[in-house]
Design an enzyme around this catalytic site. Sequence first.
Site, PDB file in Angstrom:
ATOM      1  N   ASP A   8       0.861  -1.187   0.000  1.00 56.31           N
ATOM      2  CA  ASP A   8       0.000   0.000   0.000  1.00 56.31           C
ATOM      3  C   ASP A   8       0.900   1.240   0.000  1.00 56.31           C
ATOM      4  O   ASP A   8       2.135   1.131  -0.112  1.00 56.31           O
ATOM      5  CB  ASP A   8      -1.003  -0.042   1.166  1.00 56.31           C
ATOM      6  CG  ASP A   8      -0.342   0.137   2.526  1.00 56.31           C
ATOM      7  OD1 ASP A   8       0.910   0.223   2.592  1.00 56.31           O
ATOM      8  OD2 ASP A   8      -1.071   0.186   3.532  1.00 56.31           O
ATOM      9  N   CYS A  66       3.242  -3.174   4.081  1.00 56.98           N
ATOM     10  CA  CYS A  66       2.353  -2.064   4.444  1.00 56.98           C
ATOM     11  C   CYS A  66       3.062  -1.301   5.560  1.00 56.98           C
ATOM     12  O   CYS A  66       4.285  -1.422   5.705  1.00 56.98           O
ATOM     13  CB  CYS A  66       0.952  -2.551   4.832  1.00 56.98           C
ATOM     14  SG  CYS A  66       0.820  -3.529   6.339  1.00 56.98           S
ATOM     15  N   THR A  68       2.942  -1.670   8.822  1.00 58.20           N
ATOM     16  CA  THR A  68       3.435  -2.583   9.869  1.00 58.20           C
ATOM     17  C   THR A  68       3.647  -4.014   9.390  1.00 58.20           C
ATOM     18  O   THR A  68       4.265  -4.799  10.116  1.00 58.20           O
ATOM     19  CB  THR A  68       2.406  -2.653  11.012  1.00 58.20           C
ATOM     20  OG1 THR A  68       1.162  -3.116  10.440  1.00 58.20           O
ATOM     21  CG2 THR A  68       2.203  -1.290  11.659  1.00 58.20           C
ATOM     22  N   HIS A  99       9.431 -24.191   9.257  1.00 55.37           N
ATOM     23  CA  HIS A  99       8.376 -24.810  10.067  1.00 55.37           C
ATOM     24  C   HIS A  99       6.978 -24.620   9.490  1.00 55.37           C
ATOM     25  O   HIS A  99       6.117 -25.472   9.678  1.00 55.37           O
ATOM     26  CB  HIS A  99       8.395 -24.237  11.490  1.00 55.37           C
ATOM     27  CG  HIS A  99       9.576 -24.686  12.286  1.00 55.37           C
ATOM     28  ND1 HIS A  99       9.644 -24.591  13.656  1.00 55.37           N
ATOM     29  CD2 HIS A  99      10.764 -25.246  11.906  1.00 55.37           C
ATOM     30  CE1 HIS A  99      10.807 -25.067  14.084  1.00 55.37           C
ATOM     31  NE2 HIS A  99      11.507 -25.454  13.043  1.00 55.37           N
ATOM     32  N   HIS A 134       6.647 -31.124  10.731  1.00 54.14           N
ATOM     33  CA  HIS A 134       5.914 -29.896  10.419  1.00 54.14           C
ATOM     34  C   HIS A 134       4.828 -30.117   9.355  1.00 54.14           C
ATOM     35  O   HIS A 134       3.912 -29.314   9.236  1.00 54.14           O
ATOM     36  CB  HIS A 134       6.879 -28.806   9.961  1.00 54.14           C
ATOM     37  CG  HIS A 134       7.951 -28.525  10.968  1.00 54.14           C
ATOM     38  ND1 HIS A 134       7.686 -27.982  12.205  1.00 54.14           N
ATOM     39  CD2 HIS A 134       9.287 -28.760  10.928  1.00 54.14           C
ATOM     40  CE1 HIS A 134       8.818 -27.871  12.878  1.00 54.14           C
ATOM     41  NE2 HIS A 134       9.800 -28.336  12.134  1.00 54.14           N
TER      42      HIS A 134
HETATM   43  C1  RB5 Z   1      -1.949   2.610   6.512  1.00 55.78           C
HETATM   44  O1  RB5 Z   1      -1.998   3.828   7.164  1.00 55.78           O
HETATM   45  C2  RB5 Z   1      -1.677   1.497   7.516  1.00 55.78           C
HETATM   46  O2  RB5 Z   1      -2.758   1.329   8.365  1.00 55.78           O
HETATM   47  C3  RB5 Z   1      -1.359   0.196   6.799  1.00 55.78           C
HETATM   48  O3  RB5 Z   1      -0.276   0.391   5.954  1.00 55.78           O
HETATM   49  C4  RB5 Z   1      -0.964  -0.971   7.670  1.00 55.78           C
HETATM   50  O4  RB5 Z   1       0.046  -0.620   8.570  1.00 55.78           O
HETATM   51  C5  RB5 Z   1      -2.058  -1.706   8.309  1.00 55.78           C
HETATM   52  O5  RB5 Z   1      -1.844  -2.739   8.970  1.00 55.78           O
END
Ligand code: RB5
Length: 148
Positions: A8, A66, A68, A99, A134
């Site tokens: 994203d 993304c 996180t 695994h 596994h």
């Molecule tokens: C976008 O702002 C953010 O929420 C997305 O990239 C991600 O971190 C969501 O898990």
Amino acid sequence: MMIYVGSDHAGFELKEALREYVKGLGHNVVDVGTFSDANKVDYPDIAKEVAEKVRDNAGSRGVLICGTGIGISIAANKVRGIRAANVHDTTEARLSRQHNDANIVAIGQRTTGSETAKDIVDAFLTTDFEGGRHTARVEKISAMENGQ
Ligand code: RB5
């Protein structure tokens, strides 16, 4: 190996860097976008596109980014046959393969530096599933997709 990459807007810069890194390793790379961070895009849309391509192309793998790595891995794991691991270091990357037979690695641009991310991708792409004890566990995950 065929590698599908996507992010994203919050993962755009890292996705660009990882796409070039993976190409440099000699893999075939398909970038599903996003192609700019000027506009916001919803990470489930990108996750779905990469996950469906990995599902439909045996032996391929995915790299998703993304902010996180959390949202995009949660979304990718909704696609049957996908085992997406949100990974923060090379140990997790290696174990996700050995695994869990993970077929997508998810990384957070806001939480992981680009050099660490390259090392993660390298470990993810060069480590084999161990099988053995596994195998039955991964098969139980697949069975859950069939409501078992
Ligand atoms: C976008 O702002 C953010 O929420 C997305 O990239 C991600 O971190 C969501 O898990």
